[in-house]
Design a protein around this motif. Structure first.
Motif, PDB file in Angstrom:
ATOM      1  N   PRO A  99       0.813  -1.228   0.000  1.00  0.00           N
ATOM      2  CA  PRO A  99       0.000   0.000   0.000  1.00  0.00           C
ATOM      3  C   PRO A  99       0.842   1.271   0.000  1.00  0.00           C
ATOM      4  O   PRO A  99       0.409   2.306  -0.511  1.00  0.00           O
ATOM      5  CB  PRO A  99      -0.843  -0.123   1.272  1.00  0.00           C
ATOM      6  CG  PRO A  99      -0.170  -1.147   2.106  1.00  0.00           C
ATOM      7  CD  PRO A  99       0.502  -2.078   1.165  1.00  0.00           C
ATOM      8  N   ARG A 100       2.068   1.215   0.559  1.00  0.00           N
ATOM      9  CA  ARG A 100       2.937   2.399   0.523  1.00  0.00           C
ATOM     10  C   ARG A 100       3.332   2.721  -0.927  1.00  0.00           C
ATOM     11  O   ARG A 100       3.305   3.883  -1.350  1.00  0.00           O
ATOM     12  CB  ARG A 100       4.180   2.164   1.383  1.00  0.00           C
ATOM     13  CG  ARG A 100       5.060   3.411   1.532  1.00  0.00           C
ATOM     14  CD  ARG A 100       6.169   3.182   2.543  1.00  0.00           C
ATOM     15  NE  ARG A 100       5.634   3.005   3.885  1.00  0.00           N
ATOM     16  CZ  ARG A 100       5.748   1.893   4.602  1.00  0.00           C
ATOM     17  NH1 ARG A 100       6.390   0.850   4.104  1.00  0.00           N
ATOM     18  NH2 ARG A 100       5.233   1.821   5.804  1.00  0.00           N
ATOM     19  N   TRP A 101       3.664   1.694  -1.685  1.00  0.00           N
ATOM     20  CA  TRP A 101       3.993   1.881  -3.107  1.00  0.00           C
ATOM     21  C   TRP A 101       2.772   2.388  -3.865  1.00  0.00           C
ATOM     22  O   TRP A 101       2.884   3.248  -4.741  1.00  0.00           O
ATOM     23  CB  TRP A 101       4.476   0.553  -3.699  1.00  0.00           C
ATOM     24  CG  TRP A 101       4.741   0.612  -5.170  1.00  0.00           C
ATOM     25  CD1 TRP A 101       5.886   1.005  -5.801  1.00  0.00           C
ATOM     26  CD2 TRP A 101       3.820   0.267  -6.219  1.00  0.00           C
ATOM     27  NE1 TRP A 101       5.739   0.945  -7.170  1.00  0.00           N
ATOM     28  CE2 TRP A 101       4.473   0.493  -7.449  1.00  0.00           C
ATOM     29  CE3 TRP A 101       2.504  -0.202  -6.239  1.00  0.00           C
ATOM     30  CZ2 TRP A 101       3.862   0.255  -8.685  1.00  0.00           C
ATOM     31  CZ3 TRP A 101       1.897  -0.435  -7.466  1.00  0.00           C
ATOM     32  CH2 TRP A 101       2.573  -0.206  -8.665  1.00  0.00           C
ATOM     33  N   TRP A 102       1.598   1.885  -3.523  1.00  0.00           N
ATOM     34  CA  TRP A 102       0.334   2.292  -4.152  1.00  0.00           C
ATOM     35  C   TRP A 102       0.098   3.783  -3.972  1.00  0.00           C
ATOM     36  O   TRP A 102      -0.203   4.502  -4.923  1.00  0.00           O
ATOM     37  CB  TRP A 102      -0.785   1.463  -3.518  1.00  0.00           C
ATOM     38  CG  TRP A 102      -2.187   1.858  -3.823  1.00  0.00           C
ATOM     39  CD1 TRP A 102      -2.907   1.554  -4.938  1.00  0.00           C
ATOM     40  CD2 TRP A 102      -3.085   2.575  -2.956  1.00  0.00           C
ATOM     41  NE1 TRP A 102      -4.191   2.054  -4.827  1.00  0.00           N
ATOM     42  CE2 TRP A 102      -4.325   2.670  -3.631  1.00  0.00           C
ATOM     43  CE3 TRP A 102      -2.955   3.134  -1.680  1.00  0.00           C
ATOM     44  CZ2 TRP A 102      -5.425   3.314  -3.059  1.00  0.00           C
ATOM     45  CZ3 TRP A 102      -4.043   3.767  -1.125  1.00  0.00           C
ATOM     46  CH2 TRP A 102      -5.260   3.855  -1.807  1.00  0.00           C
ATOM     47  N   GLY A 103       0.257   4.282  -2.728  1.00  0.00           N
ATOM     48  CA  GLY A 103       0.038   5.702  -2.470  1.00  0.00           C
ATOM     49  C   GLY A 103       1.018   6.580  -3.212  1.00  0.00           C
ATOM     50  O   GLY A 103       0.633   7.601  -3.807  1.00  0.00           O
ATOM     51  N   ARG A 104       2.291   6.205  -3.197  1.00  0.00           N
ATOM     52  CA  ARG A 104       3.315   6.998  -3.894  1.00  0.00           C
ATOM     53  C   ARG A 104       3.080   7.002  -5.402  1.00  0.00           C
ATOM     54  O   ARG A 104       3.222   8.034  -6.070  1.00  0.00           O
ATOM     55  CB  ARG A 104       4.699   6.435  -3.599  1.00  0.00           C
ATOM     56  CG  ARG A 104       5.222   6.783  -2.216  1.00  0.00           C
ATOM     57  CD  ARG A 104       6.590   6.171  -1.976  1.00  0.00           C
ATOM     58  NE  ARG A 104       7.134   6.580  -0.679  1.00  0.00           N
ATOM     59  CZ  ARG A 104       8.087   7.473  -0.516  1.00  0.00           C
ATOM     60  NH1 ARG A 104       8.644   8.047  -1.566  1.00  0.00           N
ATOM     61  NH2 ARG A 104       8.518   7.790   0.689  1.00  0.00           N
ATOM     62  N   THR A 105       2.722   5.853  -5.950  1.00  0.00           N
ATOM     63  CA  THR A 105       2.541   5.744  -7.402  1.00  0.00           C
ATOM     64  C   THR A 105       1.387   6.611  -7.886  1.00  0.00           C
ATOM     65  O   THR A 105       1.493   7.304  -8.904  1.00  0.00           O
ATOM     66  CB  THR A 105       2.312   4.280  -7.799  1.00  0.00           C
ATOM     67  OG1 THR A 105       3.456   3.502  -7.421  1.00  0.00           O
ATOM     68  CG2 THR A 105       2.099   4.149  -9.300  1.00  0.00           C
ATOM     69  N   ILE A 106       0.276   6.602  -7.164  1.00  0.00           N
ATOM     70  CA  ILE A 106      -0.869   7.417  -7.569  1.00  0.00           C
ATOM     71  C   ILE A 106      -0.518   8.901  -7.505  1.00  0.00           C
ATOM     72  O   ILE A 106      -0.890   9.683  -8.394  1.00  0.00           O
ATOM     73  CB  ILE A 106      -2.100   7.083  -6.705  1.00  0.00           C
ATOM     74  CG1 ILE A 106      -2.595   5.673  -7.036  1.00  0.00           C
ATOM     75  CG2 ILE A 106      -3.214   8.104  -6.927  1.00  0.00           C
ATOM     76  CD1 ILE A 106      -3.776   5.210  -6.218  1.00  0.00           C
ATOM     77  N   CYS A 107       0.210   9.310  -6.473  1.00  0.00           N
ATOM     78  CA  CYS A 107       0.635  10.717  -6.383  1.00  0.00           C
ATOM     79  C   CYS A 107       1.531  11.088  -7.561  1.00  0.00           C
ATOM     80  O   CYS A 107       1.374  12.153  -8.171  1.00  0.00           O
ATOM     81  CB  CYS A 107       1.355  10.967  -5.066  1.00  0.00           C
ATOM     82  SG  CYS A 107       0.263  11.048  -3.617  1.00  0.00           S
ATOM     83  N   ARG A 108       2.467  10.244  -7.880  1.00  0.00           N
ATOM     84  CA  ARG A 108       3.403  10.532  -8.971  1.00  0.00           C
ATOM     85  C   ARG A 108       2.698  10.562 -10.320  1.00  0.00           C
ATOM     86  O   ARG A 108       2.997  11.402 -11.178  1.00  0.00           O
ATOM     87  CB  ARG A 108       4.520   9.495  -8.978  1.00  0.00           C
ATOM     88  CG  ARG A 108       5.494   9.658  -7.808  1.00  0.00           C
ATOM     89  CD  ARG A 108       6.406   8.457  -7.666  1.00  0.00           C
ATOM     90  NE  ARG A 108       7.365   8.632  -6.566  1.00  0.00           N
ATOM     91  CZ  ARG A 108       8.108   7.666  -6.061  1.00  0.00           C
ATOM     92  NH1 ARG A 108       7.989   6.425  -6.560  1.00  0.00           N
ATOM     93  NH2 ARG A 108       8.948   7.908  -5.071  1.00  0.00           N
ATOM     94  N   LEU A 109       1.759   9.645 -10.521  1.00  0.00           N
ATOM     95  CA  LEU A 109       1.011   9.627 -11.777  1.00  0.00           C
ATOM     96  C   LEU A 109       0.246  10.938 -11.974  1.00  0.00           C
ATOM     97  O   LEU A 109       0.151  11.445 -13.089  1.00  0.00           O
ATOM     98  CB  LEU A 109       0.031   8.450 -11.795  1.00  0.00           C
ATOM     99  CG  LEU A 109       0.611   7.052 -11.997  1.00  0.00           C
ATOM    100  CD1 LEU A 109      -0.475   6.005 -11.808  1.00  0.00           C
ATOM    101  CD2 LEU A 109       1.243   6.913 -13.382  1.00  0.00           C
ATOM    102  N   ALA A 110      -0.282  11.470 -10.889  1.00  0.00           N
ATOM    103  CA  ALA A 110      -1.077  12.701 -10.967  1.00  0.00           C
ATOM    104  C   ALA A 110      -0.210  13.954 -10.989  1.00  0.00           C
ATOM    105  O   ALA A 110      -0.726  15.057 -11.168  1.00  0.00           O
ATOM    106  CB  ALA A 110      -2.044  12.768  -9.786  1.00  0.00           C
TER     107      ALA A 110
END
Length: 258
Positions: free
Chosen positions: A45-56
């Motif tokens: 879930p930590r990778w999930w949160g970072r990835t969504i932020c970076r994508l946006a």
């Protein structure tokens, strides 16, 4: 919003559910057959949160970590201005914690199963009696060493300004015997306000304040403590997120839950 950012927002919106499913599946597999460690499974879930932020196109900065002792158990409480509060805290808060989530989510295939396996804590909101029972169960798990994040407003702010707090988070801290850590999410409303689907690029600053000790407090003190928490969170917010005059302070006490 520029055409490029619109395209980026659409891409993030479409990819987020896929990422959520993949991360839930990986966490579930890890818990069932590989390392079987709740703490290590948090990397997904930590990778999930970072990835969504970076994508946006969202940059995140965390301030005030010096107030946190990684070896202590806390209830983290902050304003809730956007869905990106979740992605921000999940992706960029470096210490172990769990989410409180309504029990219905735990029934969802894969996602709910993963939540259960990694130690997230269900809360029953169906009626006052069941809510109090689930609150006691949650307090017992927190007292055993599981820090959690709560949004005391209960829902996202419609205008980005801090709203009145419900006393449930404070009551939970009193029951668990742990300190409450105030937090301020700044900039998340500008990234994705309530009612909008596509995120905008920007910066989110998460400010963490000194813990509020609950030692010696009793359930009857919950309204006073909720007021102190509200003031502490407000002090961590930029002007665009501070409470308006009519939104200050905790909500009136609910007699049936006293």
């Amino acid at each position: 919003m520029s055409p490029l950012q619109t395209a980026r927002g659409v891409f993030t919106l479409c990819l987020a559910p896929i990422l959520t499913f993949i991360v839930s599946l990986l966490a579930l597999i890890d818990m069932l057959w590989v390392r079987r460690s709740e703490w290590q499974a948090q990397q997904f879930p930590r990778w999930w949160g970072r990835t969504i932020c970076r994508l946006a196109g969202v940059q995140v900065r965390v301030e005030g970590l010096e107030y946190i002792d990684p070896k202590q158990t806390y209830i983290f409480a902050g304003n809730h201005a956007s869905q990106f509060d979740i992605f921000t805290f999940q992706g960029y808060f470096p210490y172990d914690f769990r989410w409180l989530a309504k029990k219905e989510l735990f029934r969802l295939p894969v996602f709910g199963w993963a939540m259960h396996r990694v130690g997230y804590i269900p809360v029953d909101r169906s009626n006052s009696r069941d809510a109090m029972k689930s609150l006691d169960a949650a307090a017992a798990r927190i007292a055993k060493g599981k820090s959690v994040l709560i949004f005391p407003e209960g829902t996202r702010s419609p205008d980005g300004h801090l709203k009145a707090f419900k006393a449930g988070a404070v009551l939970l801290a009193i029951k668990a015997g742990v300190a409450i850590v105030p937090m301020g999410f700044n900039g998340s409303f500008q990234v994705l306000p309530k009612g909008r689907w596509l995120p905008a690029a920007g910066e989110i600053v998460l400010r963490i304040g000194p813990p509020i000790v609950t030692t010696g407090c009793r359930p009857k003190d919950k309204q006073k403590l909720a007021g102190e928490l509200h003031e502490a969170v407000a002090a961590l917010l930029d002007e665009a997120h501070k409470p308006l005059p009519d939104d200050a302070g905790p909500e009136p006490a609910q007699p049936q839950q006293a």
